[in-house]
Design a protein around this motif. Structure first.
Motif, PDB file in Angstrom:
ATOM      1  N   ASP A 287       1.960   2.132   2.773  1.00 22.63           N
ATOM      2  CA  ASP A 287       1.601   2.557   1.470  1.00 22.63           C
ATOM      3  C   ASP A 287       2.887   3.285   0.985  1.00 22.63           C
ATOM      4  O   ASP A 287       3.400   4.151   1.538  1.00 22.63           O
ATOM      5  CB  ASP A 287       0.522   3.611   1.680  1.00 22.63           C
ATOM      6  CG  ASP A 287      -0.019   4.067   0.476  1.00 22.63           C
ATOM      7  OD1 ASP A 287       1.053   4.454  -0.584  1.00 22.63           O
ATOM      8  OD2 ASP A 287      -1.038   4.867   0.293  1.00 22.63           O
TER       9      ASP A 287
ATOM     10  N   THR B 185      -0.574  -9.715  -0.650  1.00 23.21           N
ATOM     11  CA  THR B 185      -0.953 -10.504  -1.692  1.00 23.21           C
ATOM     12  C   THR B 185      -2.643 -10.869  -1.199  1.00 23.21           C
ATOM     13  O   THR B 185      -3.358 -11.192  -2.274  1.00 23.21           O
ATOM     14  CB  THR B 185      -0.350 -11.972  -1.670  1.00 23.21           C
ATOM     15  OG1 THR B 185      -0.240 -12.482  -0.233  1.00 23.21           O
ATOM     16  CG2 THR B 185       1.102 -11.652  -2.045  1.00 23.21           C
ATOM     17  N   GLU B 186      -2.984 -10.743   0.013  1.00 24.22           N
ATOM     18  CA  GLU B 186      -4.497 -11.088   0.374  1.00 24.22           C
ATOM     19  C   GLU B 186      -4.868 -10.385   1.455  1.00 24.22           C
ATOM     20  O   GLU B 186      -4.065 -10.023   2.393  1.00 24.22           O
ATOM     21  CB  GLU B 186      -4.400 -12.561   0.782  1.00 24.22           C
ATOM     22  CG  GLU B 186      -5.639 -13.312   0.681  1.00 24.22           C
ATOM     23  CD  GLU B 186      -5.664 -14.510   1.337  1.00 24.22           C
ATOM     24  OE1 GLU B 186      -4.769 -15.340   1.373  1.00 24.22           O
ATOM     25  OE2 GLU B 186      -6.615 -14.888   2.340  1.00 24.22           O
ATOM     26  N   ASP B 187      -6.156  -9.755   1.326  1.00 23.77           N
ATOM     27  CA  ASP B 187      -6.817  -8.734   1.981  1.00 23.77           C
ATOM     28  C   ASP B 187      -7.920  -9.230   2.806  1.00 23.77           C
ATOM     29  O   ASP B 187      -9.024  -9.461   2.004  1.00 23.77           O
ATOM     30  CB  ASP B 187      -6.846  -7.553   1.470  1.00 23.77           C
ATOM     31  CG  ASP B 187      -6.717  -6.315   2.089  1.00 23.77           C
ATOM     32  OD1 ASP B 187      -6.387  -6.237   3.327  1.00 23.77           O
ATOM     33  OD2 ASP B 187      -6.726  -5.079   1.323  1.00 23.77           O
TER      34      ASP B 187
ATOM     35  N   ASN C 154     -14.801  -7.659   0.129  1.00 25.23           N
ATOM     36  CA  ASN C 154     -13.885  -6.601  -0.177  1.00 25.23           C
ATOM     37  C   ASN C 154     -14.539  -5.760  -1.218  1.00 25.23           C
ATOM     38  O   ASN C 154     -14.245  -4.670  -1.083  1.00 25.23           O
ATOM     39  CB  ASN C 154     -12.694  -7.006  -0.984  1.00 25.23           C
ATOM     40  CG  ASN C 154     -11.489  -7.836   0.084  1.00 25.23           C
ATOM     41  OD1 ASN C 154     -11.967  -7.867   1.239  1.00 25.23           O
ATOM     42  ND2 ASN C 154     -10.515  -8.390  -0.238  1.00 25.23           N
TER      43      ASN C 154
ATOM     44  N   ASN D   4      -8.138  -0.588  -0.149  1.00 28.74           N
ATOM     45  CA  ASN D   4      -7.656  -1.689  -0.693  1.00 28.74           C
ATOM     46  C   ASN D   4      -6.106  -1.759  -0.366  1.00 28.74           C
ATOM     47  O   ASN D   4      -5.564  -0.633  -0.602  1.00 28.74           O
ATOM     48  CB  ASN D   4      -7.849  -1.569  -2.180  1.00 28.74           C
ATOM     49  CG  ASN D   4      -7.425  -2.677  -2.914  1.00 28.74           C
ATOM     50  OD1 ASN D   4      -6.585  -3.593  -2.678  1.00 28.74           O
ATOM     51  ND2 ASN D   4      -8.257  -2.951  -4.320  1.00 28.74           N
ATOM     52  N   ASN D   5      -5.590  -2.717   0.091  1.00 29.17           N
ATOM     53  CA  ASN D   5      -4.064  -2.995   0.197  1.00 29.17           C
ATOM     54  C   ASN D   5      -3.167  -3.297  -0.759  1.00 29.17           C
ATOM     55  O   ASN D   5      -2.197  -3.475  -0.730  1.00 29.17           O
ATOM     56  CB  ASN D   5      -3.677  -3.892   1.418  1.00 29.17           C
ATOM     57  CG  ASN D   5      -3.981  -2.886   2.594  1.00 29.17           C
ATOM     58  OD1 ASN D   5      -3.438  -1.883   2.793  1.00 29.17           O
ATOM     59  ND2 ASN D   5      -4.630  -3.492   3.666  1.00 29.17           N
ATOM     60  N   HIS D   6      -3.635  -3.395  -1.857  1.00 31.29           N
ATOM     61  CA  HIS D   6      -3.073  -3.768  -3.225  1.00 31.29           C
ATOM     62  C   HIS D   6      -2.074  -2.738  -3.478  1.00 31.29           C
ATOM     63  O   HIS D   6      -1.965  -1.592  -3.469  1.00 31.29           O
ATOM     64  CB  HIS D   6      -3.848  -3.758  -4.474  1.00 31.29           C
ATOM     65  CG  HIS D   6      -3.229  -4.440  -5.743  1.00 31.29           C
ATOM     66  ND1 HIS D   6      -2.818  -5.535  -5.869  1.00 31.29           N
ATOM     67  CD2 HIS D   6      -2.776  -3.713  -6.913  1.00 31.29           C
ATOM     68  CE1 HIS D   6      -2.205  -5.694  -7.308  1.00 31.29           C
ATOM     69  NE2 HIS D   6      -2.132  -4.527  -7.572  1.00 31.29           N
ATOM     70  N   GLY D   7      -0.852  -3.132  -3.751  1.00 33.48           N
ATOM     71  CA  GLY D   7       0.321  -2.361  -3.772  1.00 33.48           C
ATOM     72  C   GLY D   7       0.958  -1.747  -2.643  1.00 33.48           C
ATOM     73  O   GLY D   7       2.201  -1.277  -2.875  1.00 33.48           O
ATOM     74  N   ASN D   8       0.603  -2.493  -1.582  1.00 38.70           N
ATOM     75  CA  ASN D   8       1.345  -1.946  -0.281  1.00 38.70           C
ATOM     76  C   ASN D   8       2.059  -2.873   0.246  1.00 38.70           C
ATOM     77  O   ASN D   8       2.187  -4.132  -0.215  1.00 38.70           O
ATOM     78  CB  ASN D   8       0.258  -1.785   0.835  1.00 38.70           C
ATOM     79  CG  ASN D   8      -0.692  -0.436   0.267  1.00 38.70           C
ATOM     80  OD1 ASN D   8      -0.117   0.588  -0.525  1.00 38.70           O
ATOM     81  ND2 ASN D   8      -1.785  -0.392   1.072  1.00 38.70           N
TER      82      ASN D   8
END
Ligand SMILES: Cc1cc2nc3c(=O)[nH]c(=O)nc-3n(C[C@H](O)[C@H](O)[C@H](O)COP(=O)(O)OP(=O)(O)OC[C@H]3O[C@@H](n4cnc5c(N)ncnc54)[C@H](O)[C@@H]3O)c2cc1C
Length: 548
Positions: free
Chosen positions: A58, A81-83, A98, A106-110
């Motif tokens: 993060d 891009t995909e979690d 999800n 959420n891992n968006h932005g990591n």
């Protein structure tokens, strides 16, 4: 023994450990005042050599510290891009969607990163600002001042005799004194342990809890590689024996981090965390991914899991504990690097203000307040009940009740309050006669490997003529108590095969193959009698992780 004479050097701030916490502190100090003298001491042969956390990062810590990290070339090259999240059975899997996950999961932005490489880059930034960094310098002792304050550390003792005494070839090291000493040793730091005990810093905290994290880097068939994909699993093969789960992160260059964490609070002393990891790779989902690939690196490290309620007091006169020396991992997110960075920044800001005000060697209480009430405290407080729920009621309860609690905490309240952890991981270990041995399949040499073969892929090295850095408080206990009562659990919980019981009956001996040690600290944590003390070997020894 005659008094040992050492040279000493004076700094404004002495920092132990070139992990994300220590390096962030060093960078922030020099950003605030270029004239401050700052030194970082690292036991690994180079910065990054002992950093295991191949990681989803993060970037909030880095954003706060070096907002233009992108322009400065930070090695954050693979956005997530995909979690995916799966519950595994022996042969099957169920995808957990999800949408019911709390937003914090959420891992968006990591980014998927090699933290070793991130630390190498941070060290370059620190050096460009004028920080002195000395790798290969293990800090083996604390130096106390007349009023009982921490005044500095001893670093760079080399060439001890095999019995631990000073001989003709021993280099006595140096004393590095600072107005403030920061301990950024990571999980279960040896000097941090001493400070926590000496000043009774954990008196109001719950016991710290830990997991053992093991990781391999695989180069896989390019056709199967999906850069940016993050997969977490729970369930098989651990079942009821222990809590934990896996991570699979697709980074650059057709490489994949395959990792497995076993919570060290397990009761059954027959649990063999390393073999659980090896077994996991035979799940059809994982085997299919890895078949045709090759494992290029292996390592292991404990991870702190106690979270918010286990954080000890972080300051004592002259000293502050940073990052995972306190235990700042957000367990459901398996993330601690961002908080390590934020804690280094906060400690630096407190020390800078104190030094500017003419203070030295007192308690940086402002640092502790910042951690507890600022971004780190908020991050950890929201998830504080997940781990105790998991330990007490198992995976399903932690997913359902813990998930609900994380949701309500997102809106600022919890119906559960703050749950306690209760026992330490050492105390949680039960006697062998209450449990059944576990039958682990033999490694096949393709997907799964025996420990010693894998340890060779950690590139671990220890000078053999030095004394074992794994010290037994009572050398009789392993054979007299650990073996008959707990079935010798050190032979299984160590992921590097350091501990062995050799011989039989009255001839049985406890052997410590300290040369294999990968510095994970599990023995210091899990020994049911708390008889093993992990101390630092001489600098430069230990694993030499490539881009873990
Ligand atoms: C398997 C695993 C997976 C993880 N995955 C993630 C993830 O995906 N994302 C995430 O954010 N976090 C992850 N973490 C957690 C993360 O690794 C930690 O939160 C983070 O490393 C803490 O940083 P630190 O600077 O406090 O300590 P560390 O990173 O452990 O650094 C400490 C440094 O100090 C040095 N040192 C220690 N003692 C001494 C001494 N006495 N003298 C000199 N040097 C010393 C060590 O060699 C090391 O270089 C993971 C952890 C593990 C074990």
């Amino acid at each position: 023994m005659a008094e040992i004479e050492r040279e000493s050097m004076e700094y404004d701030v002495v920092i132990v450990g070139a992990g994300p916490a220590g390096l962030s502190a060093a960078i922030r100090l020099k950003q605030l005042d270029a004239d401050l003298s700052v030194v970082v001491l690292e036991k690994g042969s180079e910065v990054g050599a002992h950093i295991l956390s191949g990681a989803v990062l993060d970037p909030c810590g880095l954003d706060a510290l070096i907002p233009d990290w992108k322009e400065k070339g930070a090695p954050l090259n693979v956005p997530v891009t995909e979690d995916n999240f799966y519950m595994l059975g022996e042969a099957g899997k169920i995808r957990v969607p999800n949408f019911p996950m709390p937003p914090l999961m959420n891992n968006h932005g990591n980014y998927i990163v090699s933290m070793g490489n991130v630390c190498r880059w941070m060290a370059e930034q620190a050096e460009a600002l004028g920080v002195e960094i000395f790798p290969g310098m293990a800090c083996s002792e604390l130096v106390y001042g007349d009023a009982g304050e921490v005044k500095g550390v001893v670093a760079g003792v080399f060439g001890l005799e095999a019995d631990g005494t000073y001989g003709p070839n021993t280099e006595p090291g140096m004393e590095l004194h600072g107005k403030y000493v920061f301990l950024g040793e990571g999980v279960r730091g040896s000097l941090s342990k001493e400070v926590i005990a000496k000043y009774d810093l954990a008196r109001d905290a719950e016991p710290q809890k830990y997991g053992l994290g093991m990781k391999e880097i695989w180069e896989i068939d390019p056709a199967k590689h999906r850069e940016g994909t993050v997969t977490h699993t729970m369930g098989w093969p651990l079942g009821k024996n222990a809590g934990g789960g896996s991570f699979i992160y697709h980074l650059e260059n057709n490489q994949v981090y395959v990792g497995f964490v076993v919570h060290l609070g397990y009761a059954n002393p027959y649990v063999f965390p390393y073999m659980e990891f090896q077994r996991f790779k035979h799940h059809p989902m994982v085997a299919e991914l890895l078949e045709g690939g090759k494992r290029v690196a292996y390592g292991a490290r404990a991870i702190s899991e106690g979270g918010y309620q286990s954080m000890p007091k972080m300051t004592a006169p002259g000293v502050a504990l940073l990052g995972c020396s306190v235990g700042m991992v957000n367990v459901p997110r398996i993330k601690g690097n961002h908080n390590a960075m934020l804690s280094g920044k906060a400690a630096a800001e407190a020390a800078h203000a104190a030094i500017a005000a003419g203070r030295a060697s007192d308690e940086l209480t402002e640092y502790e307040a910042d951690v507890r009430e600022g971004a780190i405290g908020k991050d950890l407080k929201k998830v504080r009940n997940v781990k105790p729920l998991w330990s007490r009621h198992g995976l399903l309860a932690s997913l359902m009740v813990g998930g609900l609690d994380m949701w309500t905490n997102t809106f600022g309240f919890s119906v559960l309050g703050t749950l306690k952890h209760g026992k330490s991981d050492a105390e949680a270990t039960e006697k062998a006669d209450q449990h059944q041995p576990i039958d682990y399949p033999k490694p096949d040499g393709k997907l799964s490997f025996d420990r010693l073969t894998n340890v060779a892929f950690s590139f671990t090295n220890h000078e053999e003529s030095q004394p074992a850095h794994l010290k037994l408080k009572d050398p009789t206990l392993p054979v007299a108590v650990n073996l008959p009562e707990y079935a010798g659990p050190s032979a299984r919980y160590c992921p590097a095969g350091v501990y062995e019981f050799v011989g039989e009956g009255a001839e049985t001996k406890f052997q410590i193959n300290f040369q294999n040690c990968v510095h994970c600290k599990t023995c210091d944590i899990k020994d049911p009698l708390q008889n093993i003390n992990w101390t630092v070997p001489q600098g430069g020894d230990g694993p030499n992780y490539p881009n873990m």
